[in-house]
Write a protein that holds these residues in place. Structure first.
Motif, mmCIF file in Angstrom:
data_model
loop_
_atom_site.group_PDB
_atom_site.id
_atom_site.type_symbol
_atom_site.label_atom_id
_atom_site.label_comp_id
_atom_site.label_asym_id
_atom_site.label_seq_id
_atom_site.Cartn_x
_atom_site.Cartn_y
_atom_site.Cartn_z
ATOM 1 N N PHE A 1 -27.482 -85.280 -73.811
ATOM 2 C CA PHE A 1 -27.193 -83.930 -73.328
ATOM 3 C C PHE A 1 -28.458 -83.068 -73.348
ATOM 4 N N THR B 1 -32.678 -80.280 -66.269
ATOM 5 C CA THR B 1 -32.116 -79.197 -65.454
ATOM 6 C C THR B 1 -33.027 -77.979 -65.489
ATOM 7 N N LYS C 1 -27.131 -80.340 -62.870
ATOM 8 C CA LYS C 1 -26.086 -79.577 -63.555
ATOM 9 C C LYS C 1 -24.808 -80.395 -63.686
ATOM 10 N N ALA C 2 -24.505 -81.205 -62.681
ATOM 11 C CA ALA C 2 -23.323 -82.068 -62.757
ATOM 12 C C ALA C 2 -23.495 -83.102 -63.868
ATOM 13 N N LEU D 1 -25.476 -82.779 -66.428
ATOM 14 C CA LEU D 1 -25.486 -82.005 -67.673
ATOM 15 C C LEU D 1 -24.063 -81.761 -68.158
ATOM 16 N N GLU D 2 -23.191 -81.337 -67.258
ATOM 17 C CA GLU D 2 -21.801 -81.062 -67.639
ATOM 18 C C GLU D 2 -21.087 -82.344 -68.071
ATOM 19 N N GLN D 3 -21.340 -83.430 -67.363
ATOM 20 C CA GLN D 3 -20.739 -84.715 -67.719
ATOM 21 C C GLN D 3 -21.175 -85.137 -69.125
ATOM 22 N N ARG D 4 -22.448 -85.010 -69.407
ATOM 23 C CA ARG D 4 -22.957 -85.391 -70.735
ATOM 24 C C ARG D 4 -22.440 -84.458 -71.819
ATOM 25 N N ARG D 5 -22.287 -83.194 -71.471
ATOM 26 C CA ARG D 5 -21.737 -82.233 -72.444
ATOM 27 C C ARG D 5 -20.303 -82.624 -72.792
ATOM 28 N N GLN D 6 -19.520 -82.960 -71.787
ATOM 29 C CA GLN D 6 -18.132 -83.358 -72.011
ATOM 30 C C GLN D 6 -18.052 -84.641 -72.853
#
Length: 148
Positions: free
Chosen positions: A24, A31, A90-91, A93-98
């Motif tokens: 992440f 990003t 960003k996509a 990033l969000e996937q890794r955050r989830q």
């Protein structure tokens, strides 16, 4: 035995969580770099237009004007491509955050389960200890009451 297995599972989950957190952070850095690159291109485009307008006020030949328009078009294309890269970053990033948050949730659930098992074991041990103490006290009482 179950506690040891759970402790091992928590340790493995924590290691996985740390890897996902590192992924992440890496995606976040990528990003931010992409956004900085976009901003640098946008600033360069603005500066180039301003300089060209200053030169144009003194008069431009058609060849210079065509070069100016062609270069601005190339900068616009580069900005579009960079904007797409930012969206993709960003996509990711969000996937890794989830993924990181999901693993964190699993680890916390396992830690809670482990803590519950430890509390249960401690209560059971305390009850067993109390029963032993009661038994010893009862035996002592019986010995004192019985005539020798």
């Amino acid at each position: 035995m179950a506690n040891k297995q759970l402790e091992l599972l928590v340790k493995v989950q924590l290691e996985r969580e740390e890897k996902l957190q590192a992924n992440f952070v890496q995606a976040l850095q990528f990003t931010r770099q992409a956004e900085q690159k976009y901003q640098g291109l946008a600033d360069y485009r603005t500066d180039y237009i301003q300089q060209s307008q200053q030169q144009g006020s003194m008069g431009l030949q058609s060849r210079q004007y065509n070069q100016f328009v062609s270069f601005i078009a190339k900068l616009d294309l580069a900005l579009q491509q960079q904007a797409q890269q930012i969206q993709q970053a960003k996509a990711v990033l969000e996937q890794r955050r989830q993924q990181w948050l999901a693993m964190q949730k699993k680890r916390k659930a396992l830690e809670y389960l482990l803590e519950q098992q430890k509390q249960h074991a401690m209560k059971k041990a305390a009850r067993t200890e109390q029963l032993l103490q009661d038994e010893v006290a009862m035996q002592q009482f019986v010995r004192r009451q019985s005539p020798h």
